[in-house]
Design an enzyme around this catalytic site. Structure first.
Site, PDB file in Angstrom:
ATOM      1  N   ASP A   1       0.807  -1.135   0.026  1.00 58.66           N
ATOM      2  CA  ASP A   1      -0.029   0.048  -0.033  1.00 58.66           C
ATOM      3  C   ASP A   1       0.777   1.258  -0.134  1.00 58.66           C
ATOM      4  OD1 ASP A   1      -1.748  -1.966   0.681  1.00 58.66           O
ATOM      5  OD2 ASP A   1      -1.978  -1.192   2.665  1.00 58.66           O
TER       6      ASP A   1
ATOM      7  N   GLN B   1       4.191   0.430   2.171  1.00 62.29           N
ATOM      8  CA  GLN B   1       4.347  -0.882   3.008  1.00 62.29           C
ATOM      9  C   GLN B   1       5.482  -1.524   2.331  1.00 62.29           C
ATOM     10  OE1 GLN B   1       1.966  -2.500   5.635  1.00 62.29           O
ATOM     11  NE2 GLN B   1       2.859  -0.305   5.909  1.00 62.29           N
TER      12      GLN B   1
ATOM     13  N   SER C   1      -0.140   0.235   7.118  1.00 62.98           N
ATOM     14  CA  SER C   1      -0.460   1.266   6.630  1.00 62.98           C
ATOM     15  C   SER C   1      -1.158   2.236   7.848  1.00 62.98           C
ATOM     16  CB  SER C   1      -1.560   0.897   5.749  1.00 62.98           C
ATOM     17  OG  SER C   1      -0.895   0.187   4.671  1.00 62.98           O
TER      18      SER C   1
ATOM     19  N   ARG D   1      -7.357  -1.213  11.930  1.00 59.56           N
ATOM     20  CA  ARG D   1      -5.843  -0.626  11.085  1.00 59.56           C
ATOM     21  C   ARG D   1      -6.260   0.417  10.021  1.00 59.56           C
ATOM     22  NH1 ARG D   1      -6.738  -6.110   9.857  1.00 59.56           N
ATOM     23  NH2 ARG D   1      -6.934  -6.568   7.640  1.00 59.56           N
TER      24      ARG D   1
HETATM   25  C1  FRU Z   1      -3.894  -3.708   2.872  1.00 61.02           C
HETATM   26  C2  FRU Z   1      -3.307  -4.047   3.826  1.00 61.02           C
HETATM   27  C3  FRU Z   1      -3.642  -2.977   5.438  1.00 61.02           C
HETATM   28  C4  FRU Z   1      -2.507  -3.278   6.169  1.00 61.02           C
HETATM   29  C5  FRU Z   1      -1.176  -3.655   5.259  1.00 61.02           C
HETATM   30  C6  FRU Z   1      -0.222  -4.518   5.788  1.00 61.02           C
HETATM   31  O1  FRU Z   1      -3.206  -4.144   1.486  1.00 61.02           O
HETATM   32  O2  FRU Z   1      -3.636  -5.351   4.318  1.00 61.02           O
HETATM   33  O3  FRU Z   1      -4.711  -3.261   5.806  1.00 61.02           O
HETATM   34  O4  FRU Z   1      -2.068  -2.214   7.026  1.00 61.02           O
HETATM   35  O5  FRU Z   1      -1.746  -4.166   4.001  1.00 61.02           O
HETATM   36  O6  FRU Z   1       1.019  -4.932   4.618  1.00 61.02           O
END
Ligand code: FRU
Length: 489
Positions: free
Chosen positions: A46, A62, A106, A173
């Site tokens: 993300d 990420q 994220s 989250r």
């Molecule tokens: C979305 C997600 C988020 C999380 C992140 C983990 O793609 O699953 O919800 O914060 O990726 O890498």
């Protein structure tokens, strides 16, 4: 989950930075993109913390630098003066401190005075097994602060929101923060105890202490059971809640990807904190678009980047030591009841030689553009579609028998992108179109198709072995088309 202040401020990114600098030269370049943001090495998902701070655009993402698989999440970082040309920066956040022991998930960024503040989810896997779909975890919201836009200190009082309310599951989250008048708000993706997706809303006077305000919106069991990466903003007088729902079943041509992303639009009342909204609408119709995040550019434009991949689907570049990319930056508008996305005007700075610039009659099979390299932009338009064929579109020959196509079928009122292979087709029920204006960017292993000024977009990864040869697909005798194309630098 308790931690000492010394632990919570450590944020030791040196190991990750060292790894990146010694391994980034070792990746295989064959599917690398030319003008999209990618990790220098390792895995990306993300977009996070998109923001303009002290004269630069900042993008975080990420990131798992050590392998091309998802792993303990770091925040990668890049900066740009124009959202098009990016410079890699040191890793911004590394996991391992107290409430983010197993990952910095994220989140978003806001500027307060002369500081840049990152608000992110701290991840703890209760069983200790760090893998993306491990379902036994605890999530909290955390803060990290920078004055120079490069080095970030985790706030000693983390977590600033230790956990979800009691009528929630552990899904809690992806905080997205904004300021309205003098109050900070955050929207957080979550699942209620009834297994219904919802966006929780909190408020704060200072980013440190937060108060639960309730649900900004909920799925009512219609839009999945978890909304990842929610984002809330005003666009042309409407309030838009964008999110990436998990758990939506495919429905005809809709919701064909593993997870979806889209929005609901309506009116938000800051007195009652209620959002009166319409139905869920998908944002992109291609195979590879997820977890979009927006921010406001200094000139007021609302800009969106998405992750140009999809969970649980093959990513051939993983063999090459990296995976993941952002989409191009897109300007959002709200037009006739829909959010539209168009490529930002800054992308014109990529234009190199003009490959085609004409208006001419073309028939089925005619070459539209045949560039030397797979980095090009194509504008293709046809008016008066109704007097033309049943089928009209473009065929992409990508070498070695790899083919893709994009076709308007006026009988079925469908626009279909087919990248070939298993589950290759994605369609949008477009209704009757009077004209077709395609704005297409190909960047080696990606294609982004903007239709009729952003009314629909199709974003997909493709894996060519040769520069694309684009020809006309048409069931009419001849069609008058406007064609412009550019090699991109
Ligand atoms: C979305 C997600 C988020 C999380 C992140 C983990 O793609 O699953 O919800 O914060 O990726 O890498």
């Amino acid at each position: 989950m308790t931690s000492t202040p010394a632990e919570t401020t450590r944020n030791d990114t040196s190991e990750a930075d060292e790894w990146i600098s010694t391994h980034k030269e070792s990746i295989n370049e064959r599917y690398r993109l030319g003008y999209h943001l990618m990790p220098p090495v390792g895995w990306m998902n993300d977009p996070n913390g998109l923001v303009y701070f002290k004269g630069l655009y900042h993008a975080f993402y990420q990131h798992h630098p050590y392998t091309s698989e998802w792993g303990p999440m770091h925040w990668g970082h890049a900066t740009s003066t124009d959202m098009v040309h990016w410079v890699d920066r040191p890793v911004a956040l590394a996991p391992g401190d107290g409430s983010d022991r197993d990952g910095c998930y994220s989140g978003s960024a806001v500027v307060e005075g002369d500081t840049l503040n990152l608000i992110y989810t701290g991840q703890i896997f209760n069983t200790g097994d760090i893998e993306p779909f491990n379902s036994d975890f605890s999530e909290s919201q955390n803060l990290a602060i920078s004055r120079d836009g490069t080095h970030f200190e985790k706030y000693a009082g983390n977590p600033v929101i230790p956990g979800p309310p009691s009528d929630n599951t552990q899904n809690f989250r992806d905080p997205k923060v904004w300021k309205h008048n003098d109050t900070w708000y955050v929207v957080i993706g979550s699942t209620s105890a009834e297994d219904d997706a919802r966006a929780l809303l909190y408020s704060s006077p200072d980013l440190h202490t937060w108060q639960l305000e309730g649900n900004l919106a909920q799925s009512d069991h219609k839009i999945g059971n978890m909304w990842e990466c929610p984002d809330f903003f005003e666009l042309d007088g409407m309030h838009i809640l964008m999110m990436s729902p998990v758990g939506l079943e495919a429905d005809g041509h809709r919701y064909r990807n593993v997870f979806q992303s889209g929005y609901i639009a309506g009116d938000f009342d800051y007195q009652t904190l209620q959002l009166a909204h319409g139905d869920f609408e998908e944002l992109d119709r291609g195979h590879d678009f997820y977890a979009p995040q927006t921010f406001e550019a200094p000139d007021g434009r609302r800009i969106c980047f998405g992750w140009m991949n999809m969970w649980l689907t093959p990513m051939p570049e993983q063999k090459d030591g990296w995976a993941g990319a952002f989409t191009l930056p897109r300007e959002l508008k709200y037009v006739d009841g829909k959010v539209t996305m168009t490529p930002v005007k800054e992308l014109e700075s990529l234009r190199g030689s003009v490959l085609t610039d004409c208006e001419r009659s073309v028939t089925n099979g005619d070459v539209i553009v045949s560039p030397d390299e797979n980095r090009f932009e194509l504008l293709f338009s046809v008016d008066n579609l109704q007097v033309h064929a049943d089928n009209l579109g473009l065929a992409f020959d990508l070498g070695n028998g790899i083919k893709a196509s994009f076709v308007y079928d006026s009988g079925q009122e469908l626009l279909t992108f087919d990248r070939g292979g298993k589950d290759g087709e994605r369609s949008w029920e477009c209704g009757t179109l009077e004209h077709l204006d395609l704005h297409i960017y190909v960047d080696n292993s990606s294609i982004e198709i903007f239709v009729n000024n952003g009314l629909a977009t199709f974003t997909s990864r493709i894996y060519p072995t040769a520069p694309a040869r684009v020809t006309l697909l048409s069931s009419a005798d001849s069609v008058k088309a406007g064609i412009q194309s550019y090699a991109l630098n």
